[in-house]
Design an enzyme around this catalytic site. Structure first.
Site, short mmCIF file in Angstrom:
data_model
loop_
_atom_site.label_atom_id
_atom_site.label_comp_id
_atom_site.label_asym_id
_atom_site.label_seq_id
_atom_site.Cartn_x
_atom_site.Cartn_y
_atom_site.Cartn_z
N HIS A 1 33.23 7.25 -6.60
CA HIS A 1 33.38 8.35 -5.97
C HIS A 1 34.46 9.05 -5.71
O HIS A 1 34.31 10.65 -5.45
CB HIS A 1 31.25 8.82 -5.94
CG HIS A 1 31.05 8.84 -4.76
ND1 HIS A 1 30.71 7.77 -4.40
CD2 HIS A 1 31.45 9.34 -3.93
CE1 HIS A 1 30.35 7.39 -3.55
NE2 HIS A 1 30.33 9.38 -2.77
N ASN B 1 21.98 8.57 -9.28
CA ASN B 1 21.83 8.32 -8.19
C ASN B 1 21.30 9.26 -7.32
O ASN B 1 19.77 9.81 -7.18
CB ASN B 1 22.38 10.20 -8.06
CG ASN B 1 23.33 10.65 -6.60
OD1 ASN B 1 23.73 9.77 -6.02
ND2 ASN B 1 24.24 11.83 -6.61
N TRP B 2 21.05 8.44 -5.43
CA TRP B 2 20.12 8.21 -4.78
C TRP B 2 18.96 7.56 -5.18
O TRP B 2 17.65 8.36 -4.47
CB TRP B 2 19.79 9.70 -4.18
CG TRP B 2 20.71 10.31 -3.61
CD1 TRP B 2 21.53 12.08 -4.38
CD2 TRP B 2 21.49 10.91 -2.28
NE1 TRP B 2 21.83 12.66 -4.16
CE2 TRP B 2 22.29 11.97 -2.75
CE3 TRP B 2 21.61 9.88 -1.45
CZ2 TRP B 2 23.59 12.26 -1.61
CZ3 TRP B 2 22.52 10.71 -0.41
CH2 TRP B 2 23.17 11.42 -0.38
N ASN C 1 25.53 16.15 -6.06
CA ASN C 1 25.14 14.79 -5.42
C ASN C 1 24.04 15.90 -4.33
O ASN C 1 23.36 15.30 -3.92
CB ASN C 1 26.43 14.88 -4.93
CG ASN C 1 26.21 12.95 -3.87
OD1 ASN C 1 25.08 12.74 -4.37
ND2 ASN C 1 27.25 13.27 -2.93
N GLY D 1 30.32 10.56 3.62
CA GLY D 1 31.19 9.95 4.54
C GLY D 1 31.16 8.89 5.23
O GLY D 1 32.37 7.68 5.05
N ASN D 2 30.22 8.20 4.73
CA ASN D 2 29.78 6.50 4.99
C ASN D 2 30.76 5.89 3.56
O ASN D 2 30.70 4.92 3.23
CB ASN D 2 28.57 6.39 5.69
CG ASN D 2 28.30 5.49 6.93
OD1 ASN D 2 27.93 6.82 7.23
ND2 ASN D 2 29.35 4.69 7.81
N SER D 3 30.42 6.61 2.49
CA SER D 3 30.88 6.42 1.23
C SER D 3 31.97 6.14 1.42
O SER D 3 32.48 6.45 1.87
CB SER D 3 31.09 7.87 0.55
OG SER D 3 29.71 8.31 -0.31
N ASP E 1 30.55 1.58 -7.98
CA ASP E 1 30.96 2.83 -7.57
C ASP E 1 32.27 2.22 -6.62
O ASP E 1 32.46 2.34 -5.58
CB ASP E 1 30.00 3.56 -7.19
CG ASP E 1 30.55 4.93 -6.37
OD1 ASP E 1 31.72 5.14 -6.31
OD2 ASP E 1 29.16 5.19 -5.91
N1 ASP Z 1 25.72 9.00 -1.96
C1 ASP Z 1 26.32 9.81 -0.27
C2 ASP Z 1 27.17 10.97 -0.51
O1 ASP Z 1 27.56 11.25 -1.52
C3 ASP Z 1 26.51 8.80 0.24
C4 ASP Z 1 25.31 9.04 1.63
O2 ASP Z 1 25.50 9.84 1.63
O3 ASP Z 1 25.32 7.61 1.95
O4 ASP Z 1 27.34 11.17 0.79
#
Ligand code: ASP
Length: 716
Positions: free
Chosen positions: A82, A210-211, A325, A650-652, A219
């Site tokens: 992503h 997602n989530w 998202n 951002g930790n993505s 991913d």
């Molecule tokens: N998948 C999340 C995002 O898109 C990553 C996270 O927030 O933990 O921001």
């Protein structure tokens, strides 16, 4: 002699130490204060972070707003699917659909430019709180205070860039009104796509999953960063060469197991844990529901527009993905705020704090009114919430109006001395601002833009009289809002050339006086809106000035009360978080274990998007072709892992690293209950999700047949 009791206590202490993760996205300056060895780290903490030498943090990059890590000495970066999605979308056409089919460069020459992407590596940092705060004086006007801090931060960055030629400097606010840190970054501008799996792997489960845990999404993607032949940062050029990182992460194909210690390094975006109940209430009642509903509707519009034409669907793909998202995260957070009764909980904590403050007259003198004063600022924000939020989304919803606004604003801002400009118009940022505008224009779709703008203008035109903006009022000539807005839209779009990239580029260097002679309906609207946005900016600077002063006092007194030192909220600077591979109980009598496998991919497969696993994956799974990636106990290839670290957006793309400092997964999401992390973290529900390195390598080798990448990572 060790008695049984003391042995028991010792073991208990060890167990507690080993099994508890902590809330915390620790700045790198705090890493050596953490006793990571006691938590499970097996390498010397100096190998993790060493300000005077090379360490793991040198392998961590910020890429496309996400995190990534170097996994080869030729600048190969492992991050999320992503995170590379925008690059794949920008390079896609109906004929070469990299979103649907994925992208693989068999040779370096085939690696495609990731338009708009940059890479940032943290070189060093220095506390500059004293310098920044020297810019403010006690009785200063509050808006002036904000401006003075902002200017000082820019000045310090500019000075640092002079001292470190070729580097990028940034001052980050760690605690508003209290702590500021200057970071020096290596900043690289030629980023390319190397391997992006097809959407049916990289986004398997789509928005449905997602989530959510359990998860079966591959991913991940590989990118590469290039520099000029002399090693200096450079814009894209075919003559550029791969960047040589100071450090790379060793990829560990054996992966991890339940209970293992892991840590993550990355660039978490934003958390709001130090804010008060007033902020949360505002978010819960106004901002988040508005945005979630708006995005829901915008997504539905874009999907409908793309239904009949793949070209249009490709144009909208990245925007839909990012709105979806955020929308789902907000829904999760709204549920979490409600489920945990967070606003009420915060209020009770604040009442306790107030009692502590009031219990000492000297303390009361300094901190007595802090909470009420913060409350007053939010009362003001709340009283104008609706119109301000609509104003925020008005230009950003329409590519035409936002282009017009940027052009007009640029003509004013670019006349000012560099350090006094809005950051988007400073010399160092202006090329990227232009690039972003051109990217948006490349995805421009007339009908979508009209539909969005009509809706936002309708909302603005329907505000109560006392909140109505003059520029919008001026469009309402007959008093029938719907008809007036429709007539503006019908006339404006055919009369404007702002969807022409070349024309926009020209206008971006046209003077204000000249712009004012151009008869373009969007430019005219932007000009009419300008005073309103300027006034709003000033109002916000005043509020920010007040809040920054008050927040500094609040953090001070909270630290005294709780007898602890806080960790700053996430702010896109490099952080460490640690924890353990662990499942959780999302609901009564429900337990989720922490590792999913290929079997689960097959079980979820329906053949219909987003559960349309490629034939090749199904065949390999049926033939049990696991290669060396089989989990010894699960007898299958692990796909995703779950752990109790503290992460946010951002930790993505953050590497999940084992006790030996080796990469064992790529973080990409959080479980549903953990969406609330941004406001409150808890060991019981905060779980993050990564794609297991074994699935990354299995897909790369068996599905992508990109053996050259495995060789490059030293795995073949
Ligand atoms: N998948 C999340 C995002 O898109 C990553 C996270 O927030 O933990 O921001």
């Amino acid at each position: 002699m060790i008695t049984r009791l003391s042995l028991f206590l010792l073991l208990l202490a060890l167990f507690v130490n080993f099994s508890l993760a902590d809330e915390g996205m620790y700045p790198i300056s705090d890493i050596h204060k953490l006793n990571l060895k006691a938590k499970g780290l097996k390498i010397d903490p100096n190998a993790l972070y060493n300000p005077d030498g090379v360490s793991l943090i040198d392998a961590i990059v910020m890429v496309g707003g996400c995190t990534g890590s170097f996994v080869s000495s030729d600048g190969l970066i492992l991050t999320n699917h992503h995170c590379a999605f925008g690059a794949a979308q920008a390079a896609s056409t109906k004929e070469n659909d990299y979103i649907a089919n994925g992208f693989l460069a068999k040779t370096r020459a085939e690696e495609a430019q990731a338009i708009g992407y940059t890479v940032r590596i943290t070189d060093s940092y220095r506390d500059v709180s004293r310098e920044v705060l020297s810019a403010v004086t006690e009785g200063m006007d509050l808006a002036e205070r904000t401006k003075a801090i902002d200017r000082k931060m820019k000045e310090l960055a500019a000075e640092a860039e002079q001292q470190h030629p070729g580097k990028r400097a940034e001052v980050s606010e760690m605690f508003a009104g209290r702590t500021y840190v200057l970071f020096i970054y290596t900043y690289l501008r030629d980023v390319r796509m190397v391997y992006v799996p097809p959407r049916s792997i990289g986004e398997f489960g789509g928005e449905t999953d997602n989530w959510i845990w359990p998860r079966h999404t591959g991913d991940f993607s590989f990118m590469r960063v290039y520099v000029a032949p002399d090693g200096s940062p450079a814009d894209y050029s075919p003559t550029n060469v791969p960047y040589k990182p100071r450090k790379i992460l060793k990829v560990q194909p054996a992966g991890v197991d339940e209970g293992d210690f892991v840590f993550l390094l990355g660039y978490p975006g934003r958390t709001n844990r130090h804010r008060t109940s007033h902020f949360m209430q505002y978010e819960e009642q106004y901002r988040m529901p508005y945005i979630a509903n708006l995005y829901d509707w915008q997504i539905a519009v874009m999907k409908e527009m793309g239904e009949k034409d793949r070209e249009v669907a490709i144009k909208h793909a990245a925007r839909i993905k990012s709105l979806a998202n955020v929308m789902k995260r907000f829904r999760g957070q709204l549920k979490g705020l409600d489920r945990l009764n967070l606003v009420e909980k915060k209020k009770l904590e604040e009442a306790d704090l107030q009692r502590f403050i009031d219990s000492d007259p000297r303390r009361n003198e300094v901190y007595g009114t802090v909470l009420t004063e913060i409350g007053k600022v939010y009362e003001e924000i709340t009283s104008r919430a609706e119109s301000e939020i609509i104003l925020d989304f008005l230009p950003s919803s329409s590519t035409m109006l936002s282009a017009a606004y940027r052009i007009y604003e640029a003509s004013i801002e670019r006349q000012k001395p560099d350090l006094e400009r809005e950051s988007a118009y400073m010399d160092r940022n202006f090329p990227r601002t232009k690039e972003t505008m051109l990217r948006a224009l490349a995805d421009y779709h007339d009908e979508t833009d009209r539909t969005f703008l009509r809706e936002l203008l309708m909302q603005a035109g329907s505000l109560p009289m006392n909140q109505r903006v003059p520029a919008i009022g001026a469009l309402l000539t007959t008093g029938n809002v719907e008809r007036d807005i429709a007539s503006f839209i019908d006339k404006a779009y055919p009369a404007s050339k702002l969807n022409n990239e070349q024309y926009v580029l020209e206008l971006l260097s046209t003077s204000k006086e000249e712009l004012e002679t151009i008869n373009d309906p969007f430019l005219k609207l932007a000009r009419a809106l300008y005073p309103t946005y300027q006034a709003l900016k000033e109002t916000r600077q005043r509020r920010e000035g007040a809040l920054s002063k008050l927040s500094a006092l609040l953090v001070d007194v909270k630290e005294q009360y709780l007898k602890t030192a806080f960790i700053p909220d996430a702010n896109r600077t490099l952080r460490l978080t640690f924890g353990y591979i662990r499942g959780y109980n999302p609901a009564d009598a429900t337990y989720y274990s922490p590792i999913t496998t290929l079997k689960g991919v097959i079980e979820k497969t329906t053949g219909e998007e987003p559960f349309d696993t490629p034939e090749k994956v199904i065949n390999l799974a049926n033939a049990k072709e696991y290669g060396r990636y089989k989990h010894p106990k699960l007898n299958d290839v692990p796909v995703a892992i779950l752990y109790n670290t503290d992460t946010t957006g951002g930790n993505s793309g953050s590497p999940v690293i084992n006790a030996n400092g080796e990469l064992v997964g790529v973080n990409f999401d959080r479980a549903w209950e953990a969406t609330i992390n941004d406001f409150a973290w808890s060991e019981s529900y905060s779980r993050s999700i990564a794609v297991d390195i074994r699935y990354v390598l299995w897909v790369t080798e068996k599905v992508g047949e990109a053996d050259h990448l495995l060789t490059e990572m030293g795995l073949k």
